[in-house]
Scaffold this motif. Structure first.
Motif, mmCIF file in Angstrom:
data_model
loop_
_atom_site.group_PDB
_atom_site.id
_atom_site.type_symbol
_atom_site.label_atom_id
_atom_site.label_comp_id
_atom_site.label_asym_id
_atom_site.label_seq_id
_atom_site.Cartn_x
_atom_site.Cartn_y
_atom_site.Cartn_z
ATOM 1 N N ASP A 292 -66.550 1.912 -10.278
ATOM 2 C CA ASP A 292 -66.233 2.587 -11.531
ATOM 3 C C ASP A 292 -64.927 3.348 -11.337
ATOM 4 O OD1 ASP A 292 -66.089 3.955 -13.888
ATOM 5 O OD2 ASP A 292 -67.854 5.215 -13.546
ATOM 6 N N ARG A 293 -63.842 2.810 -11.847
ATOM 7 C CA ARG A 293 -62.537 3.441 -11.614
ATOM 8 C C ARG A 293 -62.398 4.772 -12.322
ATOM 9 N NH1 ARG A 293 -58.513 -1.753 -12.175
ATOM 10 N NH2 ARG A 293 -59.173 -1.584 -14.351
ATOM 11 N N GLU A 294 -63.358 5.126 -13.187
ATOM 12 C CA GLU A 294 -63.272 6.386 -13.924
ATOM 13 C C GLU A 294 -63.866 7.547 -13.137
ATOM 14 O OE1 GLU A 294 -64.174 6.081 -18.203
ATOM 15 O OE2 GLU A 294 -64.329 3.928 -17.845
ATOM 16 N N PRO B 114 -54.368 11.486 -5.203
ATOM 17 C CA PRO B 114 -53.040 11.383 -5.808
ATOM 18 C C PRO B 114 -53.027 10.760 -7.198
ATOM 19 C CG PRO B 114 -53.000 10.663 -3.517
ATOM 20 C CD PRO B 114 -54.434 10.793 -3.906
ATOM 21 N N VAL B 115 -53.995 9.853 -7.488
ATOM 22 C CA VAL B 115 -54.006 9.159 -8.774
ATOM 23 C C VAL B 115 -55.331 9.415 -9.480
ATOM 24 C CG1 VAL B 115 -53.942 6.916 -9.945
ATOM 25 C CG2 VAL B 115 -52.448 7.346 -7.979
ATOM 26 N N THR B 116 -55.253 9.767 -10.754
ATOM 27 C CA THR B 116 -56.440 9.978 -11.591
ATOM 28 C C THR B 116 -56.387 8.994 -12.754
ATOM 29 O OG1 THR B 116 -56.582 12.328 -11.031
ATOM 30 C CG2 THR B 116 -57.658 11.624 -13.067
ATOM 31 N N TYR B 117 -57.466 8.197 -12.888
ATOM 32 C CA TYR B 117 -57.534 7.194 -13.954
ATOM 33 C C TYR B 117 -58.635 7.573 -14.931
ATOM 34 C CZ TYR B 117 -58.589 2.854 -16.402
ATOM 35 O OH TYR B 117 -58.850 1.934 -17.378
ATOM 36 N N VAL B 118 -58.278 7.676 -16.207
ATOM 37 C CA VAL B 118 -59.235 8.127 -17.221
ATOM 38 C C VAL B 118 -59.161 7.213 -18.439
ATOM 39 C CG1 VAL B 118 -59.849 10.014 -18.799
ATOM 40 C CG2 VAL B 118 -59.089 10.524 -16.466
ATOM 41 N N GLN B 119 -60.309 6.778 -18.911
ATOM 42 C CA GLN B 119 -60.387 6.065 -20.186
ATOM 43 C C GLN B 119 -60.430 7.098 -21.300
ATOM 44 O OE1 GLN B 119 -60.729 3.197 -21.900
ATOM 45 N NE2 GLN B 119 -60.403 1.717 -20.263
ATOM 46 N N THR B 120 -59.461 7.041 -22.211
ATOM 47 C CA THR B 120 -59.465 7.967 -23.334
ATOM 48 C C THR B 120 -60.720 7.740 -24.167
ATOM 49 O OG1 THR B 120 -57.048 7.850 -23.393
ATOM 50 C CG2 THR B 120 -58.149 8.791 -25.315
ATOM 51 N N PRO B 121 -61.489 8.786 -24.464
ATOM 52 C CA PRO B 121 -62.714 8.611 -25.252
ATOM 53 C C PRO B 121 -62.443 7.924 -26.585
ATOM 54 C CG PRO B 121 -62.596 10.828 -24.329
ATOM 55 C CD PRO B 121 -61.266 10.188 -24.065
ATOM 56 N N VAL B 122 -63.468 7.247 -27.107
ATOM 57 C CA VAL B 122 -63.322 6.512 -28.359
ATOM 58 C C VAL B 122 -62.849 7.438 -29.470
ATOM 59 C CG1 VAL B 122 -64.529 5.169 -30.111
ATOM 60 C CG2 VAL B 122 -65.043 4.805 -27.689
ATOM 61 N N THR B 123 -63.471 8.601 -29.573
ATOM 62 C CA THR B 123 -63.011 9.622 -30.517
ATOM 63 C C THR B 123 -62.350 10.718 -29.693
ATOM 64 O OG1 THR B 123 -64.876 9.124 -31.974
ATOM 65 C CG2 THR B 123 -63.678 11.158 -32.395
ATOM 66 N N LEU C 261 -53.924 7.742 -18.555
ATOM 67 C CA LEU C 261 -54.823 7.829 -19.699
ATOM 68 C C LEU C 261 -54.818 6.473 -20.395
ATOM 69 C CD1 LEU C 261 -53.909 11.353 -21.142
ATOM 70 C CD2 LEU C 261 -55.927 10.728 -19.803
ATOM 71 N N ASP C 262 -55.865 5.708 -20.167
ATOM 72 C CA ASP C 262 -55.946 4.364 -20.736
ATOM 73 C C ASP C 262 -56.378 4.450 -22.195
ATOM 74 O OD1 ASP C 262 -55.808 1.663 -20.858
ATOM 75 O OD2 ASP C 262 -57.358 1.268 -19.361
ATOM 76 N N ASP C 263 -55.897 3.516 -22.998
ATOM 77 C CA ASP C 263 -56.214 3.471 -24.433
ATOM 78 C C ASP C 263 -55.833 4.768 -25.132
ATOM 79 O OD1 ASP C 263 -57.207 0.848 -24.566
ATOM 80 O OD2 ASP C 263 -59.154 1.485 -23.812
ATOM 81 N N ILE C 264 -54.683 5.308 -24.794
ATOM 82 C CA ILE C 264 -54.222 6.556 -25.399
ATOM 83 C C ILE C 264 -53.950 6.375 -26.891
ATOM 84 C CG2 ILE C 264 -51.766 6.155 -24.961
ATOM 85 C CD1 ILE C 264 -53.625 9.512 -24.577
#
Length: 221
Positions: A20-22, A150-159, A203-206
Motif C-alpha cells: 500500500d503506497r499510501e 524522504p518521499v511521501t505519497y498521498v492519494q487526494t481524497p475523493v472529496t 499528491l495524486d489526483d490533485i
C-alpha cells in the motif's frame, strides 16, 4: 512429505500482498521491490512442446504474470517529464533558504502512466538521497527516533477538503490526528513532514480539488 519443487516458483509468480503506497511502510516495500519481478523466459516452440503438462501450465501462468507486470516504457514525453521532475526535486532538496519550493503538476488523460512515472522518479530520487546520507535523516534532532521518509505519497481524497487532505497525509506517517481542528492539523502536517525529513510530497489526483471553493483554495495552498 516431499515438497513439490515447483511450489516456490508458483508462489513467486502468484501475487502476494500488494504494498500500500499510501503508507510509509507500504511505500518503502514497493520502492525496494519494484524491480524484483523476473519475467518469463523466452523459449522456442520445440522447448515448449517438450515440457510436461504441469511445467507447460506453470510457464503459461508465468507468461500471464509477465504480461500483467510489464515495465514502464520510456517515451519522449516521459523522458522529458523525468528530466524536468528530477531537476525540480534536486533543486528543492538542495535549497538552504526558507523560500517557497516550486511544485510540479502533471496533467494528461487517464491510463497514460502519470502516477507510475512520477512514483518511479520519486523512488529513484529517494534511493539516491538515502545513499547520500547513509540512510539517515541529516536534519534529525538528537534523541529523536522518527524514521527518515524522504518521499511521501498521498492519494487526494475523493472529496478533497483541508481536513481530509491533512488526514490523508498524516495517515501516511501513521500519525494521530483524532479530534484535531484545522489549525492543529496544519501544524501536525508541517511537523510530520519536517520530523521525517520529507523532501518530496506527491499528491495524486490533485485535480479532485475544485478551486472555485474556498476550502479547496486553502487545501491547495
Amino acid at each position: 512429505m516431499t515438497r513439490n519443487p515447483d511450489f516456490a516458483v508458483t508462489q513467486f509468480i502468484l501475487p502476494g500482498q500488494v504494498p500500500d503506497r499510501e503508507t510509509a511502510e507500504g511505500w518503502r516495500q514497493w520502492r525496494l521491490a519494484r524491480y524484483s519481478f523476473v519475467p518469463a523466459p523466452q523459449i522456442s516452440l520445440d522447448e515448449y512442446r517438450l515440457m510436461s503438462p504441469w511445467r507447460r501450465q506453470l510457464h503459461d501462468l508465468h507468461r500471464a504474470a509477465t504480461h500483467a507486470n510489464l515495465p514502464l516504457q520510456e517515451t519522449p514525453m516521459s523522458a522529458e517529464l523525468a528530466r524536468l521532475m528530477r531537476g525540480r526535486l534536486q533543486t528543492n532538496a538542495l535549497k538552504h533558504k526558507s523560500t517557497t519550493r516550486a511544485g510540479l503538476m502533471i496533467t494528461g488523460g487517464g491510463y497514460q502512466g502519470k502516477t507510475e512515472t512520477a512514483c518511479e522518479i520519486a523512488a529513484a530520487f529517494e534511493d539516491a538521497w538515502l545513499d547520500l546520507h547513509a540512510q539517515l535523516n541529516p536534519d534529525a534532532l538528537p534523541g529523536t527516533r522518527d524514521p527518515h521518509i524522504p518521499v511521501t505519497y498521498v492519494q487526494t481524497p475523493v472529496t478533497a477538503k483541508p481536513k481530509s487532505t491533512c488526514h490523508a497525509i498524516l495517515d501516511f506517517f501513521g500519525a494521530d490526528h483524532k479530534g484535531m481542528n484545522m489549525p492543529q492539523l496544519t501544524r501536525q502536517v508541517r511537523a510530520s513532514l519536517h520530523d521525517h525529513g520529507t523532501r518530496v510530497l506527491i499528491l495524486d489526483d490533485i485535480t479532485r480539488l475544485k478551486l472555485h471553493r474556498a476550502d479547496d483554495q486553502d487545501t491547495s495552498t
